[in-house]
Scaffold this active site. Structure first.
Site, PDB file in Angstrom:
ATOM      1  N   HIS A 244       0.825  -1.214   0.000  1.00 50.81           N
ATOM      2  CA  HIS A 244       0.000   0.000   0.000  1.00 50.81           C
ATOM      3  C   HIS A 244       0.858   1.262   0.000  1.00 50.81           C
ATOM      4  O   HIS A 244       2.092   1.197   0.126  1.00 50.81           O
ATOM      5  CB  HIS A 244      -0.944  -0.011   1.214  1.00 50.81           C
ATOM      6  CG  HIS A 244      -0.263  -0.040   2.546  1.00 50.81           C
ATOM      7  ND1 HIS A 244       0.383   1.049   3.085  1.00 50.81           N
ATOM      8  CD2 HIS A 244      -0.130  -1.041   3.455  1.00 50.81           C
ATOM      9  CE1 HIS A 244       0.879   0.721   4.271  1.00 50.81           C
ATOM     10  NE2 HIS A 244       0.600  -0.546   4.522  1.00 50.81           N
TER      11      HIS A 244
ATOM     12  N   CYS B  89       3.263  -5.193   6.546  1.00 52.70           N
ATOM     13  CA  CYS B  89       2.819  -4.715   5.234  1.00 52.70           C
ATOM     14  C   CYS B  89       4.009  -4.133   4.466  1.00 52.70           C
ATOM     15  O   CYS B  89       5.027  -3.774   5.051  1.00 52.70           O
ATOM     16  CB  CYS B  89       1.735  -3.651   5.383  1.00 52.70           C
ATOM     17  SG  CYS B  89       0.115  -4.347   5.813  1.00 52.70           S
TER      18      CYS B  89
END
Lengths: 137, 232
Positions: free
Chosen positions: B182, B198
């Protein structure tokens, strides 16, 4: 399993020493006769020049290579080349083979540990992308 | 703000995530001392030396240059692989994400990855994507952080959202792994070990990557840190 050997090693044995080496020695001896002071002075200059040349040879990395990690792992593409080689050796689907660790062996080669569906392998690959060995662990 | 895996759903509903959790705990217990040895370094052209690149230096560099060091900027690089074009390869150790291109090339992006004990590895796929995604903080963050608590039901997408402009949701088979690739509101963290697992990218880069990938694309996450493998 081994795939060839590093090139350029052991290919030039047995050649005679070139005659020009002896010529250079003679020239050097003649200079020592001229002046020891001059030799010391010239020796100093030569040493300084040599150091400068060595410094000059250590060129900085290219901008895109100006980052690294203190863990000297193998580049990603080399790890995946090993995974591909192990998939062939182990006769398993390449989606089941994953590098689990890697490290630099020397300036031009890396060792990569891999898991192939639960079976462990070690692979040695050089920086040119040539897989040197694949061995079960 | 620290990003986290999107833990909207409890782990026990997802076996893949549970196995990952076990792996992360094991990694934290077993690899802490070894993982601590990993340190990003950048080359200082002025002193001609490699210097450690930590959060403080990263902030200073970004404040001076309004961008990350050149090595972490998007660029085409040679990449020798048998993987198909469109495959994503994540090298958390070197803080690079590669998108395989035809002709022995890849597009390389700088990334921020999991901090000590939060690294992971596996072969997954892009299950879905989102533009300006909603971020839902995990329960433990809601409990300890009042700023996160106000978004317990989900923070709408936007420029202040820690997931940034786009998100690629990583799946193992049909199971959401809870990990994402992301964007970020902290662009200076690219090149560092900062997340909870992440993979974060600059917003420009995640928008670019999002425009190039297809749902179902293979994602290979190489082991980060030292030699313990607990994949998804």
């Amino acid at each position: 399993m081994f795939f060839g050997r590093p090139s350029g090693i052991g290919d030039k044995g047995g050649h005679p020493i070139p005659q020009e080496t002896d010529d250079r020695q003679t020239i050097g001896e003649e200079r020592t006769v001229v002046s020891k002071g001059m030799l010391r002075s010239k020796g100093f200059v030569a040493a300084a020049l040599a150091l400068a040349m060595i410094g000059g040879c250590q060129s900085p990395p290219k901008p895109e290579d100006m980052a690294r990690t203190s863990l000297q792992t193998a580049p990603a593409d080399l790890q995946l080349l090993c995974a591909h080689a192990v998939a062939g050796t182990a006769q398993v689907d390449s989606t089941k083979v994953l590098p689990t660790s890697s490290r630099a062996l020397d300036a031009t080669s890396y060792s990569v540990d891999l898991d192939a569906g639960g079976r462990k392998f070690n692979c040695v690959v050089d920086s040119a992308g040539s897989v040197k060995s694949v061995t079960p662990v | 703000m620290t990003d986290t895996p999107d833990t909207k759903y409890p782990d026990r509903s997802r076996p893949g995530a549970r196995r990952l959790g076990i792996g992360l705990i094991a990694a934290a217990l077993c690899l802490g001392p070894l993982a601590a040895l990993a340190q990003t370094q950048i080359y200082d052209a002025r002193t001609k030396k490699w210097v450690d690149y930590d959060k403080k230096k990263a902030r200073q560099y970004f404040a001076r240059n309004n961008q990350v060091p050149e090595a972490f900027r998007r660029q085409a690089v040679p990449f020798r692989t048998a993987e198909k074009p469109g495959t994503i390869i994540i090298d958390g150790n070197q803080h690079f994400l590669y998108l395989v291109q035809p002709g022995g090339q890849a597009i390389r992006y700088g990334i921020g990855v999991g901090r000590e004990g939060f690294g992971w590895a596996g072969i997954v796929r892009v299950g879905r994507t989102a533009e300006w995604p909603t971020w839902t903080p995990p329960a433990e963050m809601v409990a300890r952080d009042p700023n996160a608590a106000k978004w317990a039901a989900g923070m709408p997408g936007g420029p202040d959202n820690p997931l940034g402009a786009r998100a690629l949701y990583l799946y193992e088979g049909d199971q959401d792994t809870i990990y994402r690739i992301h964007g970020t509101v902290e662009p200076w963290t690219i090149g560092l070990d900062v997340s909870s697992g992440c993979i974060r990218m600059n917003n420009d880069d995640i928008v670019d990557l999002h425009s190039r990938v297809e749902i179902g694309a293979k994602v290979i996450v190489l082991m980060q840190g030292a030699a313990l493998y607990k994949g998804v």
